[in-house]
Design a protein around this motif. Structure first.
Motif, PDB file in Angstrom:
ATOM      1  N   GLN A  74      41.724  28.160  48.753  1.00  0.00           N
ATOM      2  CA  GLN A  74      41.684  29.613  48.947  1.00  0.00           C
ATOM      3  C   GLN A  74      43.104  30.112  49.207  1.00  0.00           C
ATOM      4  OE1 GLN A  74      38.993  30.350  52.189  1.00  0.00           O
ATOM      5  NE2 GLN A  74      37.170  29.781  51.013  1.00  0.00           N
ATOM      6  N   SER A  75      43.346  31.355  48.815  1.00  0.00           N
ATOM      7  CA  SER A  75      44.675  31.937  49.018  1.00  0.00           C
ATOM      8  C   SER A  75      44.556  33.436  49.273  1.00  0.00           C
ATOM      9  CB  SER A  75      45.565  31.687  47.790  1.00  0.00           C
ATOM     10  OG  SER A  75      46.819  32.311  47.952  1.00  0.00           O
ATOM     11  N   HIS A  76      45.006  33.846  50.459  1.00  0.00           N
ATOM     12  CA  HIS A  76      45.027  35.273  50.771  1.00  0.00           C
ATOM     13  C   HIS A  76      46.198  35.971  50.105  1.00  0.00           C
ATOM     14  CE1 HIS A  76      41.805  34.508  53.468  1.00  0.00           C
ATOM     15  NE2 HIS A  76      42.540  33.876  54.393  1.00  0.00           N
ATOM     16  N   ARG A  77      47.260  35.212  49.807  1.00  0.00           N
ATOM     17  CA  ARG A  77      48.458  35.817  49.218  1.00  0.00           C
ATOM     18  C   ARG A  77      48.319  36.031  47.710  1.00  0.00           C
ATOM     19  NH1 ARG A  77      52.948  31.700  50.598  1.00  0.00           N
ATOM     20  NH2 ARG A  77      51.214  30.288  50.134  1.00  0.00           N
ATOM     21  N   PRO A  79      45.242  35.704  45.478  1.00  0.00           N
ATOM     22  CA  PRO A  79      43.843  35.440  45.097  1.00  0.00           C
ATOM     23  C   PRO A  79      43.600  35.531  43.588  1.00  0.00           C
ATOM     24  CG  PRO A  79      44.069  37.618  46.071  1.00  0.00           C
ATOM     25  CD  PRO A  79      45.373  36.934  46.276  1.00  0.00           C
ATOM     26  N   ASN A 123      45.736  28.245  51.452  1.00  0.00           N
ATOM     27  CA  ASN A 123      45.976  28.675  52.837  1.00  0.00           C
ATOM     28  C   ASN A 123      46.221  27.491  53.759  1.00  0.00           C
ATOM     29  OD1 ASN A 123      45.602  31.367  52.143  1.00  0.00           O
ATOM     30  ND2 ASN A 123      43.383  31.293  52.539  1.00  0.00           N
TER      31      ASN A 123
END
Length: 327
Positions: A74-77, A79, A123
């Motif tokens: 997962q990646s908040h930066r 997505p 993340n």
């Protein structure tokens, strides 16, 4: 696949024509000799099954575990970029059901890039920290690693360049018009760099047999040895056919028959291996098999009609008449 289920004996090989020969060997001859759209196949049209055959169950489980970790990233930066990377991998995996995309270098590179990118922007990505290292120690570490990698790169590059140059000389030798005496010298020189290249060994053995050297027992034995070594990593129609004739010339009828039988199973539509096998059966007094094969040669329709096939059929008819096997 069942011969070495855990780690597979085919590690690092992405082709295996053995399954094709085994498949046709197990079929009734009515089915075997009615199939025309078959050729020298070195890949199964299923990347996932090919991967399991090549790397075994251990390698497959490791790849599945890696893919699970990949899809859980997962990646908040980034997505959208992560979604794109996962979509590309899904597309490659789906296409692998009916083809072998990872055999294409660019697609394999894209596959690895997507995995690496996803793990990097995850993340939970943990970078390596050198808190206990001072700047001087770290510089020495980086310098030592750089020198080591440079040494390895230079060594590999030198070896690779020699092999690339030898392969280039080999192809020029095959395409040029060079006296046989000069070819012998070049082949001996190339052997030092290409003795682990199965295709080169096959070509070298064929040269030994075709150049007139094949009349000597020692040369025939040398050619057989090269062909037996080369078939451990690569198998082709020309290779097995040449090996069969070499064994035949060397009066090893059992091994010669084995080669032509395998070739008949691998490519059932071919006529020449059948005729050679029929002659070997007659020479070894295996009359029943010779008779059966002779009638197959006569009755089997050719994939592509030609004068060569017609001559083979006529030759088989004459042999049946000569040995009173027409009934």
């Amino acid at each position: 696949m069942t011969s070495d289920f855990l780690n597979s004996s085919q590690f690092s090989r992405f082709y295996n024509p053995q399954w094709q020969a085994e498949y046709f060997r197990s079929e009734a001859y009515q089915i075997k000799y009615s199939v025309k759209n078959v050729g020298e196949s070195y890949n199964i049209f299923n990347e996932h099954l090919q991967f399991m055959l090549s790397f075994g169950i251990i390698g497959t489980v490791a790849m599945v575990a890696l893919l699970i970790l990949f899809f859980r990233t997962q990646s908040h930066r980034f997505p959208l970029l992560l979604f794109l990377a996962k979509s590309v991998v899904i597309g490659i995996l789906i296409s692998g059901i009916t083809s072998y995309p990872l055999h294409v270098n660019t697609i394999a590179f894209l596959f690895v890039t997507c995995l690496s990118f996803a793990f990097r922007i995850n993340n939970k990505f943990i970078s390596i920290q050198f808190k206990k290292w001072n700047s001087k120690q770290l510089n020495y570490l980086i310098l030592s690693a750089g020198i080591f990698l440079l040494f390895i790169t230079i060594s590999v590059s030198i070896g690779s360049w020699r092999k690339v140059k030898s392969v280039s000389d080999w192809h020029q030798l095959k395409s040029g018009y060079i006296p046989i005496s000069a070819q012998k010298i070049v082949y001996l020189r190339l052997y030092a760099d290409l003795k682990d290249d199965s295709k080169f060994l096959t070509d070298y053995a064929m040269f030994i047999l075709d150049s007139g050297n094949g009349t000597k027992a020692t040369d025939v034995e040398k050619a057989i040895n090269y062909l037996e070594v080369s078939r451990q990593d690569f198998i082709s129609k020309d290779q097995i056919e040449t090996l069969g004739y070499a064994y035949w010339v060397n009066n090893n009828h059992k091994s010669a028959a084995s080669c032509f039988e395998w070739l008949d199973n691998f490519l059932p539509y071919l006529f020449e291996p059948k005729l050679a096998l029929m002659k070997i059966y007659l020479e070894t007094n295996n009359v029943s098999k010779a008779k059966e094969l002779g009638h197959i040669i006569i009755e089997m329709p050719p994939k592509i009609p030609s004068s060569e096939v017609y001559e083979i059929k006529e030759h088989a008819k004459k042999l049946l008449v000569k040995y009173n096997l027409t009934n």
